[in-house]
Design an enzyme around this catalytic site. Structure first.
Site, PDB file in Angstrom:
ATOM      1  CB  SER A   1      -0.959  -0.035   1.192  1.00  0.00           C
ATOM      2  OG  SER A   1      -1.968   0.946   1.070  1.00  0.00           O
TER       3      SER A   1
ATOM      4  CG  ASP B   1      -6.814  -2.342  -4.149  1.00  0.00           C
ATOM      5  OD1 ASP B   1      -7.620  -1.681  -3.463  1.00  0.00           O
ATOM      6  OD2 ASP B   1      -5.618  -2.491  -3.839  1.00  0.00           O
TER       7      ASP B   1
ATOM      8  CG  HIS C   1      -5.626  -2.218  -0.321  1.00  0.00           C
ATOM      9  ND1 HIS C   1      -4.780  -1.871  -1.354  1.00  0.00           N
ATOM     10  CD2 HIS C   1      -5.069  -1.683   0.801  1.00  0.00           C
ATOM     11  CE1 HIS C   1      -3.775  -1.156  -0.879  1.00  0.00           C
ATOM     12  NE2 HIS C   1      -3.923  -1.031   0.417  1.00  0.00           N
TER      13      HIS C   1
END
EC number: 3.4.14.5
Length: 911
Positions: free
Chosen positions: A755, A832, A865
């Protein structure tokens, strides 16, 4: 895919039959001659290839053993080495010398034996307590496996405690659901766990974990919420996930006395509800369905529809995607007044927000089957997702008067415009009919605290702060503002509230009284910070509980201070470093203290300084985890600070067991680096980084660089308008320090993150250009902050319209510099909804245009994610392990010069 694994049992059993003389262990201590120790000595060389024949470089692990091959080790202990020498007589003088030397040796041996026994060194490592501050690993133990880590075998057991206020304000009550041997839903006095006479009786809310509606409907609760008077229970069944925090379900009202249930909406019992909550008086339920707000008074079967125009672009009482993710971290945007006369709720208009399509190629999250002939097309979910600079949802605060059945809003003079307003917190001021509203501008550097009198339908701004002028920083979202009611008998002349304040560059808490005061009484101050404070306020004793970093930025300790800012003291008596998580009872008389490290975690409930009756009950000691840890070799942890451009940065170095400064180790840097985050903490943790260090034999370093949290605003806010620059700079600076260490192989440095950490990984290897880091691994990275959501991004970068150069600089664009690294890896979930696949695809296009090919890519269909869909989570870490092992084994260097085999053979013949 090859992955380092433990030796096979049959190999271990065979090798255990080999008895050898003791030899010095790799940490310098003398190894035992037991079969266990002998086995461990031999197993150190299993991966040399001598036992199992030739092995591919891909499956080789880096070894930290510098003693040469096993054959030479055996030769050193072979009794048949060298010639046989006959015995010769010893003269008297020499004999006397031998006696003296022998006596000295015997005395020395005896003293060493006493020390050995007193220090417990005779014990095998599996019988010694876990020492988180150990500087060396002694003895032998099992290696940590990736399956151990991913399977949660090293994850501490913990008990969650749901504190609940009694109908008459009783403190110390717990809500227990589904506990073995008890009724399904029970309210219990915590003191009963200590068998004290003062404990109250248990109170059953639901006897069974299911109930029946009519003749053929059986309800199995997914979640439950008792009413304040304990006479009803709001039950949700058939829960279905929406986004990270939101869901829908079927809702029922359960009567405690009769142990029976009924639909929340008797006329529409099968309709899915997004959110519901009891009134404080337990006489009504407000809920959102199909994005409209409804009210059900429990003395009636009728449901009142409060709003009528809710739909796909207009939300009432629940947040949209960006407010759920970045503001509330919750599924609710509804707040009852304490007297139950009003409901405050957000109206969210998404009509101007652009959509982003998320594609699902394997699954159908909607649960809907496609029409005949369309089965081969992916399901596409269109999300209203405001990217940086794009139109935000228009959010306004609305009120509903229960008695008058009227909905209204209150306009405020000099308020932010609709397009420039973020509403981040709502706090009712007791039963006064007033409400505190926290707002910021879109770029989160101007704060306004508004006080609204709903009975008079008027309001005003009572505090305004411009943090951009103060230190160039921003305001983070906070939900800890606490109302303090007036009580002259306790010395509180006026209503007030506790809120976070900035004091001399650090985050602290202050007490504002009366409500419209803009000058706080400072409750904390110093060169340290409070953490999500206050934790609880004891109104009877005028005490405020909070957690802070006063003992050290890597630690967390609970404190209590008087409401006038005096008599501060620690709640727990702990002499060494510690990291506590604290959960206080509703009245502040009790607290669940969760010790999270650095030793083995434990939990206990204790009485607080508010409580004259002393109480302590241990809930969890993690004995099984202690045994697990004793049987395995964990990394050696070295906490330290480094200086980069005058800033002191926290660092954690994880060293392999049996670490030796005489060897050369590859180093992996792991970081997150996001604004206000922290990775270097004095917690107990056995994670992927632990596995890399303990099993693969690499050093793993984590640096919390500039921009991260809990070291003051100067260090944190320096990154504004240019995120990625200082974060990458600090990782490179630290890497250069480690590359210069004598025990580091400077040609084998890598960095990875997920991330924001994936973004920082790419930014670091872009800035470095292969000079320090040779490899990088980025999972779900942001590559251009114009692609991320507006509320998060603009808080740190302003809008692209106001900071175009900053957005250009922070994007990953220098593909030539990326090509100077040996190789890098990118992985991303195709579905995502947070960091869109657009980020990775756009970067890949730039690499294609420039002809850059020194990278690998792995994408995961239908994974969001967190990358979990269809075994993806395991594959992520398998891939990281395999790819990193290849990197440090030099495989990626080889493929840079790869040639067709025929061509290679021809060149060889030509020599």
């Amino acid at each position: 895919m090859p992955r380092p694994r433990a030796a096979k049992e049959e190999e271990t059993e065979l090798l255990a039959q080999h008895q050898e003389s003791p030899r010095p262990s790799s940490d310098g201590s003398e190894a035992s001659a037991s079969s266990i120790s002998t086995t461990s000595l031999v197993l150190e060389h299993i991966n040399d290839g001598g036992f199992n024949g030739a092995r591919s470089k891909v499956s080789e692990k880096y070894t930290d053993d510098g003693n040469g091959d096993l054959g030479h080790a055996r030769e050193r202990f072979d009794i048949e080495d060298g010639k046989f020498h006959p015995l010769t007589p010893v003269d008297k003088k020499a004999r006397r010398t031998l006696w003296i030397v022998g006596t000295i040796c015997a005395v020395g041996w005896a003293l060493a034996l006493v020390s050995f026994l007193m220090n417990g060194n005779y014990k095998h490592s599996s019988t010694r307590p876990h020492d988180p501050d150990a500087s060396v690993t002694k003895g032998s133990g099992k290696k940590i496996t990736l399956d151990n880590v991913l399977g949660g075998q090293f994850y501490p057991q913990s008990q969650s405690v749901s504190w609940i206020a009694g109908p008459k304000g009783e403190d110390g009550l717990l809500l227990e659901k589904g506990v073995s041997g008890k009724d399904y839903l029970v309210v219990e006095d915590i003191r009963s766990k200590g068998n004290t006479e003062a404990a109250g009786d248990k109170f059953t809310l639901m006897k069974k974990g299911n109930f029946q509606i009519g003749e053929d409907i059986f309800i199995y609760p997914s979640n439950v919420w008792p009413s304040a008077d304990f006479k009803k229970v709001l039950v949700m069944s058939e829960q279905q996930k929406n986004w990270r925090h939101s869901y829908t379900g079927l809702y029922w009202i359960f009567d405690v006395e009769t142990q029976t249930g009924e639909p929340l909406d008797p006329e529409n019992q099968s309709a899915r509800v997004q959110y519901a909550s009891f009134s404080p008086q337990s006489d009504a339920v407000v809920f959102t369905r199909d994005n409209n707000l409804y009210l059900r008074k429990l003395d009636s079967q009728k449901v009142v529809k409060i709003t009528h125009d809710g739909g796909s672009e207009l939300f009432y009482g629940v947040p949209d995607w960006v407010y759920e993710e970045e503001v509330f971290q919750d599924n609710s945007a509804t707040w009852w007044s304490e007297d139950g006369k009003y409901v405050a709720f957000l109206r969210t208009d998404e009509s101007m927000v652009p959509t982003y399509p998320v594609q699902y190629f394997v699954s159908r999250p909607s649960g809907k089957q496609p029409d005949a002939g369309k089965e081969s097309y992916p399901e596409v979910r269109e999300i209203k997702y405001p990217k940086a600079g794009a139109p935000n949802p228009i959010v306004t605060l609305q009120f509903y008067d229960i008695e008058k059945s009227e909905m209204f809003r209150v306009d405020i003079d000099n308020d932010f415009t609709d397009k420039d307003r973020l509403i981040t917190e709502i706090v009712w001021a007791g039963k006064s009919g007033q409400v505190l509203v926290r707002e910021t501008n879109r770029e989160s550097d101007i704060l306004k605290l508004i006080l609204i009198d709903v009975s008079k339908r008027t309001g005003k701004t009572i505090r305004e702060e411009n943090v951009a002028k103060l230190d160039g920083g921003w305001f983070e979202v906070s939900h800890k503002t606490t109302f303090i009611p007036a009580d002259s008998s306790l010395g509180r002349a006026n209503d007030g509230y506790i809120d976070s304040v900035i004091h001399e560059g650090y985050d602290h808490i202050g007490y504002f009284t009366p409500l419209d005061s803009d000058k706080p009484i400072l409750l904390t101050k110093g060169e340290w910070e409070v953490v999500e404070a206050p934790s609880r306020v004891d109104l009877k004793n005028n005490l405020v509980y909070y957690v802070s970093t006063e003992r050290g930025s890597m630690e967390r300790h609970p404190y209590v201070v008087a409401l006038n800012g005096t008599d501060k003291r620690e709640v727990m008596d702990h002499s060494g470093p510690a990291y506590y998580d604290s959960s206080f009872s509703t009245g502040g008389g009790y607290a669940l203290m969760s010790y999270q490290g650095p030793g083995i975690p434990w939990q206990k409930i204790v009485s607080t300084p508010s409580n004259t009756e002393k109480f302590e009950k241990v809930l969890e000691e993690n004995k099984a985890l202690e045994k697990m840890v004793q049987k395995h070799e964990l990394p050696i942890l070295k906490y330290q600070t480094i200086d980069v451009d005058g800033f002191k940065l926290n660092v954690l170095e994880r060293r392999p067991p049996h670490f030796s400064e005489k060897r050369k180790y590859p180093v992996l840097f792991y970081q997150y680096s996001g604004p206000g985050s922290q990775q270097v903490q004095r917690k107990f943790e056995v994670d992927f980084q632990s596995y890399i260090a303990a099993n693969l034999g690499y050093i793993v370093v984590t640096v919390d660089g500039r921009g991260t949290g809990f070291l003051g605003r100067k260090l944190r806010c320096i990154t504004r308008d240019n995120i990625g620059y200082y974060e990458a700079y600090d990782q490179i600076a630290a890497a250069k320090m480690w590359a210069a260490k004598k025990y580091v192989d400077a040609e084998k440095l890598a960095i990875w993150g997920w991330s924001y950490g994936g973004f920082t990984t790419l930014k670091t290897i872009e800035m470095d250009g292969g000079r320090t880091f040779k490899y990088g691994m980025a999972v779900a990275p942001v590559t251009d902050w114009r692609f991320y959501d507006s509320i998060y991004t603009e808080r740190y970068m302003h809008t692209p319209q106001n900071n175009p150069t900053g957005y250009d600089n922070t994007s990953i664009t220098d593909v030539h510099s990326l090509s100077q690294n040996v190789r890098f890896l990118i992985m991303h979930g195709v579905a995502d909804d947070n960091v869109h696949m657009q980020n990775t695809l756009t970067l890949l296009d730039k690499l294609d245009v420039a002809g850059v090919e020194n990278y690998d890519v792995h994408v995961f269909p239908d994974s969001d994610h967190s990358i979990y869909f269809h075994n993806a989570h395991k594959i992520v870490y398998d891939k990281l392990t395999w790819w990193l092992t290849n990197a440090f084994n030099g495989e990626w260097l080889k493929i840079q010069k790869v040639r067709p085999k025929a061509q290679a053979d021809a060149r060889s013949l030509g020599r």
